[in-house]
Design an enzyme around this catalytic site. Structure first.
Site, PDB file in Angstrom:
ATOM      1  N   ASP A   1       0.861  -1.164   0.000  1.00 15.38           N
ATOM      2  CA  ASP A   1       0.000   0.000   0.000  1.00 15.38           C
ATOM      3  C   ASP A   1       0.912   1.234   0.000  1.00 15.38           C
ATOM      4  O   ASP A   1       2.111   1.147   0.265  1.00 15.38           O
ATOM      5  CB  ASP A   1      -0.982  -0.003   1.181  1.00 15.38           C
ATOM      6  CG  ASP A   1      -2.217   0.843   0.859  1.00 15.38           C
ATOM      7  OD1 ASP A   1      -2.130   1.683  -0.062  1.00 15.38           O
ATOM      8  OD2 ASP A   1      -3.257   0.684   1.521  1.00 15.38           O
TER       9      ASP A   1
HETATM   10  C1  BGC Z   1      -5.055   3.182  -0.260  1.00 15.11           C
HETATM   11  C2  BGC Z   1      -5.114   2.172  -1.395  1.00 15.11           C
HETATM   12  C3  BGC Z   1      -4.897   2.875  -2.713  1.00 15.11           C
HETATM   13  C4  BGC Z   1      -3.602   3.630  -2.679  1.00 15.11           C
HETATM   14  C5  BGC Z   1      -3.299   4.366  -3.967  1.00 15.11           C
HETATM   15  C6  BGC Z   1      -3.805   4.041  -0.334  1.00 15.11           C
HETATM   16  O1  BGC Z   1      -3.866   5.078   0.596  1.00 15.11           O
HETATM   17  O2  BGC Z   1      -5.115   2.516   0.971  1.00 15.11           O
HETATM   18  O3  BGC Z   1      -6.359   1.521  -1.385  1.00 15.11           O
HETATM   19  O4  BGC Z   1      -4.919   1.947  -3.757  1.00 15.11           O
HETATM   20  O5  BGC Z   1      -3.640   4.583  -1.626  1.00 15.11           O
HETATM   21  O6  BGC Z   1      -4.179   5.401  -4.157  1.00 15.11           O
END
Ligand code: BGC
Length: 675
Positions: A246
């Site tokens: 993540d």
């Molecule tokens: C989120 C993810 C997301 C990523 C990219 C993160 O903060 O938890 O679900 O895909 O950001 O935007």
């Protein structure tokens, strides 16, 4: 008879999408790569030049290996890429219980993603909604692991027609406020039976990538969790794709993560740059771990055509008429009729006028606007706009404020019916990004919304409340005062039209709750948003309320219709592990019923839920029509995790099979002997 261990090889063979042609090709490529080139495959890279709104990994120009271009997509392609179709949120799509529709949505989203130059779609979200307080409740399909697996796999099958899908967030990500630090602790049985089965199904559906969660599970960050990544995902399940972290705070080291099986650090190289190169040179990260990561990345680039250059998708597909129609179909099928004391559908010919009340009436409420699921359609239909468009000759008045003046009360009194639009917005729940929080600790409506509903209900006996939001909302303060209640979720860009169609009876509501609506917080397990360590028990959602013997306000799987359905002719074939039943439309209008199959475990030697969902089927029936629905029971859904032998086992007991229209309305009962 002894309990039988389940063969894990079924999952292994399905999750393993290796073909010898691809394997030879990527092995040859790997052999030509320097260590620096290998590590460059393993991290994101800030984009230079014109920003296209996607997250990149570097291109390798020497070897002609294109990088990944990733975009979010739980409700539609990310707003960072410009306009895109906004589909109803995950919870809404969970309420459709319609995997065929979900597959088409996955496919549509992936066409739009590809038209914007992306080759990885960071969706679906398949985290268990352990508690409706979770700020990202709206993004997932609900509380049941079986439903999560079925709906998530359908999305993956659709999306992967065009791009790589990413099942996220692996695993046990269900608290927002402390998501970067919280250590989610649970016993192995809970992990295996409740928080992982849907990810296994995603792997079986051939998902190309998995995103590790921010949180820790049992003491280790998910991005460096050997048990989750190495042992279970890549080992037991045979996952052959790649794992990306993540974003930003999701990777914590240049050694523990690659050794555990984190293949890509996103969105930039903090650890997976020079530090990882050095770690590999010094041997603290074995080169075999780097090679394995790069092979996984190349394998997916080969399998999804990225190595050969993906042909572009025409941008005219973005927000196309067909995608609008799909968003409308999903919103229609997602709306759940929760209460109807002979007030709905509203009769245009007889009512004369209708008043629409509330500050949310004119808002096209798409849910999270700050977090990664935020989508920016060119236009989205508000409830008021939809109601006006479907009103025919009816006069529509608007009371836009929540505090009613004397004149407002007079308008409400004079109307043939009152429709109150209430619920949650981006201000109440969402991803913990710029907000610095996200969870919703109070499940009720705001004081002003409650006062508004009560004032309207006191002034007009034909009051219908339309709720919007990402998960359960408690309604105790006002439910007895209103004859009609609909749950519309965050219904996407066509939401207002779907709400109007259901209110006027042009569409018969057919959604079912994918999450238990409790009477109050005490009916649920505690939700702890402000601690760095939490303990998850085995029970949550309907399994929790069933176990504790309380009756929720609206149970899991519940939803009414403008027609009525009867169930009979249950047939169980134990040797084939199939169950069938007949569903008849006993009312006067056409409608869809979602038949649900649950099993219970009487006589089990271990603690088991009262019942668990193991099948569902949406069926369309004309008045008087009957159809037989069939379910094929997957033995893995009957098994429990036996801690002593560290294996899933199916007990040699007769299972209680029940079929009906919700988890608490199960008129048919039989027995199934697993074999
Ligand atoms: C989120 C993810 C997301 C990523 C990219 C993160 O903060 O938890 O679900 O895909 O950001 O935007």
């Amino acid at each position: 008879m002894r309990a039988r261990a389940l063969p894990i090889t079924i999952a292994l063979s399905l999750g393993c999408t290796r073909s010898s042609g691809i394997e030879d090709r990527i092995a040859a490529l790997l052999a030509r790569m320097s260590l620096e080139e290998k590590v460059a495959e393993m991290h994101g890279q800030a984009q230079t030049g014109t920003f296209d709104g996607t997250y990149h990994t570097p291109d390798n120009t020497r070897l002609a290996i294109p990088g990944f271009h990733m975009t979010d997509g739980s409700m539609g392609v990310s707003q960072g890429t410009g306009h895109a179709s906004a589909f109803p949120c995950g919870a809404a799509r969970g309420a459709t219980f319609d995997p065929d529709l979900e597959q088409r949505i996955g496919e549509a989203m992936s066409r739009e993603a590809r038209a914007k130059g992306a080759n990885v779609l960071l969706a679906p979200v398949i985290n268990v909604l352990r508690h409706p307080s979770w700020g990202r409740a709206q993004e997932t399909y609900g509380e049941d692991p079986y439903e999560l697996g079925v709906m998530g796999s359908a999305f993956i099958r659709g999306a992967q027609q065009n791009v790589i899908a990413s099942a996220k967030h692996f695993a046990a990500n269900s608290i927002e406020d402390r998501r970067f630090t919280v250590d989610v602790r649970m016993d192995e049985r809970t992990l295996r039976e409740v928080y992982l089965p849907h990810f296994r199904r995603a792997v079986e559906a051939g998902v190309g990538s998995v995103m590790s969660a921010y949180n820790k599970v049992n003491g280790f960050y998910c991005s460096e969790n050997v048990h989750l990544l190495h042992d279970i995902l890549k080992g037991e399940w045979g996952f052959s794709g790649f794992v990306e972290s993540d974003w930003v705070l999701g990777t914590h080291s240049a050694t523990a993560s690659p050794r555990a099986g984190l293949d890509i650090e996103m969105p930039e190289a903090i650890y997976y740059g020079d530090e990882l190169i050095q770690a590999a040179q010094q041997g603290t990260v074995p080169i075999s771990a780097i090679d394995d990561a790069v092979l996984r990345i190349l394998r997916m680039k080969a399998r999804f055509g990225i190595l050969d250059g993906l042909p572009p998708v025409d941008p005219s597909e973005i927000e196309s008429t067909a995608h609008h129609a799909l968003a409308l179909e999903a919103a229609e099928k997602a709306i759940v009729l929760l209460k109807n004391d002979r007030v709905l559908p509203l009769d245009r010919a007889r009512l004369g006028s209708v008043v629409v009340v509330g500050p949310l009436a004119s808002l096209a409420n798409l849910g999270d606007e700050l977090g990664s699921p935020a989508v920016d359609p060119s236009h989205a239909v508000s409830p008021l706009e939809g109601i006006m468009a479907h009103a025919g000759a009816l006069r529509i008045d608007l009371v836009a404020n929540s505090t009613l003046s004397a004149a407002d009360v007079a308008t409400v009194q004079a109307a043939g019916a009152a429709i109150v639009i209430a619920g949650l917005t981006d201000k109440d729940e969402g991803e913990n990004t710029l907000r610095g929080w996200g969870d919703r600790l109070n499940l009720g409506l705001s004081k002003s919304a409650i006062a508004m509903i009560q004032a309207v209900a006191a002034a007009n006996a034909r009051t219908v409340v339309v709720l919007e939001g990402g998960s359960a909302i408690t309604v105790e303060e006002w439910i007895d005062q209103v004859p009609g209640l609909l749950m519309a979720w965050y219904p996407g860009m066509e939401g207002g039209n779907a709400i109007a169609e259901v209110l006027f009876g042009d569409v018969n509501p057919s959604g079912k709750l994918p999450v238990t609506f409790p009477r109050s917080l005490d009916q649920l397990p505690p939700f702890v948003a402000n601690q760095d360590e939490v303990q998850y028990g085995y029970y949550h959602g309907y399994r929790y309320v069933d176990q504790s013997g309380t009756s929720p306000r609206f149970p899991f799987g519940f939803g009414l219709s403008y027609t009525s359905f009867a169930f009979d002719q249950l047939a169980v074939d134990s040797s084939a592990s199939t169950v069938s039943a007949r569903v008849t439309n006993t009312g006067t209008v056409a409608g869809d019923e979602i038949a649900q199959l649950y099993v219970g475990f009487p006589g089990s030697k271990v603690d088991r839920p009262v019942r668990v969902l193991v099948g569902f089927s949406r069926v369309h029936l004309m008045p008087g029509e009957a159809k037989t629905v069939s379910f094929s029971v997957d033995p893995s859904d009957l098994a429990y995790w036996d801690t002593a032998s560290a294996a899933f086992k199916v007990e040699p007991i007769e299972l209680a099979v029940t079929v009906g229209s919700s988890s608490r309305d199960l008129p048919l009962a039989g027995k199934l002997a697993p074999h």
